[in-house]
Scaffold this motif. Structure first.
Motif, PDB file in Angstrom:
ATOM      1  N   ASP A   1       0.815  -1.211   0.000  1.00  9.42           N
ATOM      2  CA  ASP A   1       0.000   0.000   0.000  1.00  9.42           C
ATOM      3  C   ASP A   1       0.853   1.267   0.000  1.00  9.42           C
TER       4      ASP A   1
ATOM      5  N   SER B   1     -10.773  -3.209   2.945  1.00 14.29           N
ATOM      6  CA  SER B   1     -11.956  -3.748   3.613  1.00 14.29           C
ATOM      7  C   SER B   1     -13.063  -4.114   2.626  1.00 14.29           C
ATOM      8  N   GLU B   2     -13.232  -3.305   1.595  1.00 14.53           N
ATOM      9  CA  GLU B   2     -14.269  -3.622   0.606  1.00 14.53           C
ATOM     10  C   GLU B   2     -13.862  -4.817  -0.250  1.00 14.53           C
ATOM     11  N   ARG B   3     -12.613  -4.829  -0.674  1.00 16.75           N
ATOM     12  CA  ARG B   3     -12.153  -5.917  -1.556  1.00 16.75           C
ATOM     13  C   ARG B   3     -12.196  -7.273  -0.856  1.00 16.75           C
TER      14      ARG B   3
ATOM     15  N   ILE C   1      -1.957  -1.446  -3.857  1.00 15.85           N
ATOM     16  CA  ILE C   1      -3.333  -1.224  -3.422  1.00 15.85           C
ATOM     17  C   ILE C   1      -3.336  -0.020  -2.486  1.00 15.85           C
ATOM     18  N   HIS C   2      -4.438   0.682  -2.421  1.00 15.50           N
ATOM     19  CA  HIS C   2      -4.589   1.724  -1.411  1.00 15.50           C
ATOM     20  C   HIS C   2      -5.212   1.090  -0.173  1.00 15.50           C
ATOM     21  N   SER C   3      -4.720   1.458   0.994  1.00 16.63           N
ATOM     22  CA  SER C   3      -5.190   0.826   2.228  1.00 16.63           C
ATOM     23  C   SER C   3      -6.705   0.943   2.412  1.00 16.63           C
ATOM     24  N   LEU C   4      -7.304   2.009   1.896  1.00 14.40           N
ATOM     25  CA  LEU C   4      -8.748   2.192   2.053  1.00 14.40           C
ATOM     26  C   LEU C   4      -9.561   1.200   1.228  1.00 14.40           C
ATOM     27  N   GLU C   5      -8.921   0.535   0.270  1.00  9.06           N
ATOM     28  CA  GLU C   5      -9.623  -0.428  -0.575  1.00  9.06           C
ATOM     29  C   GLU C   5      -9.713  -1.818   0.048  1.00  9.06           C
TER      30      GLU C   5
END
Length: 204
Positions: free
Chosen positions: A115, A193-195, A187-191
């Motif tokens: 990330d 949980s959704e992924r 990847i961005h860390s904010l992605e």
């Protein structure tokens, strides 16, 4: 899931859930968060008692909403995640290094993610307990794709086995594990949980 826990769920099926009192930190430590810690956004106290840590790990599970919890007898204690539901460690063994979660379960890696902060995440199959939404006393063992933050003590080992190049404030490349080249992708860390379908801070 311990047999005594399942029996208590059947005996006392309607005990209210608990939120905010237990956390999993970035180093795979379980932390107790009392009212003061919660009110002041503090990490909480690391649980030092070995038997309690093992009890939490054996009875760690998730529901279909992506909420992770510790089934403490009849009470479901939802867990605040600092990073991901799993923390990965590279552990030496007679048959070569293993990737294990904070619960001691094996990760079958499929790749890695990097990330914007330089964190490394291992993606792969992890066996976990899934709660039945219709009957909360029923748990199913499933093997599913999940994500685990790599413990910072193991970053050097990971780096030794990797070939990376900088890519938009992150890294991509390949990582060698068990004789195979596995991909490293940004990847961005904010992605995360959704992924990977998890909720970092469950609430009632």
């Amino acid at each position: 899931m311990d047999e005594q826990v399942l029996r208590s769920l059947i005996k006392w099926p309607n005990v209210p859930h608990c939120f905010g009192w237990l956390a999993l930190d970035r180093r795979g430590q379980w932390r107790m968060r009392d009212e003061f810690a919660q009110a002041n956004q503090l990490a909480g106290s690391v649980i030092q008692h070995a038997a309690l840590n093992e009890f939490i790990s054996r009875n760690y599970a998730c529901d279909s909403l992506g909420r992770y919890f510790f089934q403490n007898g009849p009470q479901r204690v939802f867990i605040t995640l600092d990073a991901t539901p799993w923390i990965a460690r590279i552990i030496p063994s007679e048959n070569g290094p293993q990737l294990l979660t904070q619960c001691g379960t094996e990760i079958q890696p499929q790749g890695a993610l990097s990330d914007e902060k330089g964190n490394i995440y291992i993606t792969g199959l992890i066996t976990q307990s899934l709660s039945d939404q219709i009957n909360s006393a029923v748990f199913t063992k499933i093997e599913s794709l999940s994500v685990a933050l790599l413990h910072d003590h193991d970053l050097d080992l990971f780096s030794d086995q990797s070939k990376v190049m900088e890519d938009a404030c992150s890294f991509r490349g390949s990582w060698q594990w068990d004789g195979k080249d596995l991909p490293i992708e940004p990847i961005h860390s904010l992605e995360l949980s959704e992924r990977f379908h998890f909720i970092k801070a469950p609430s009632n």
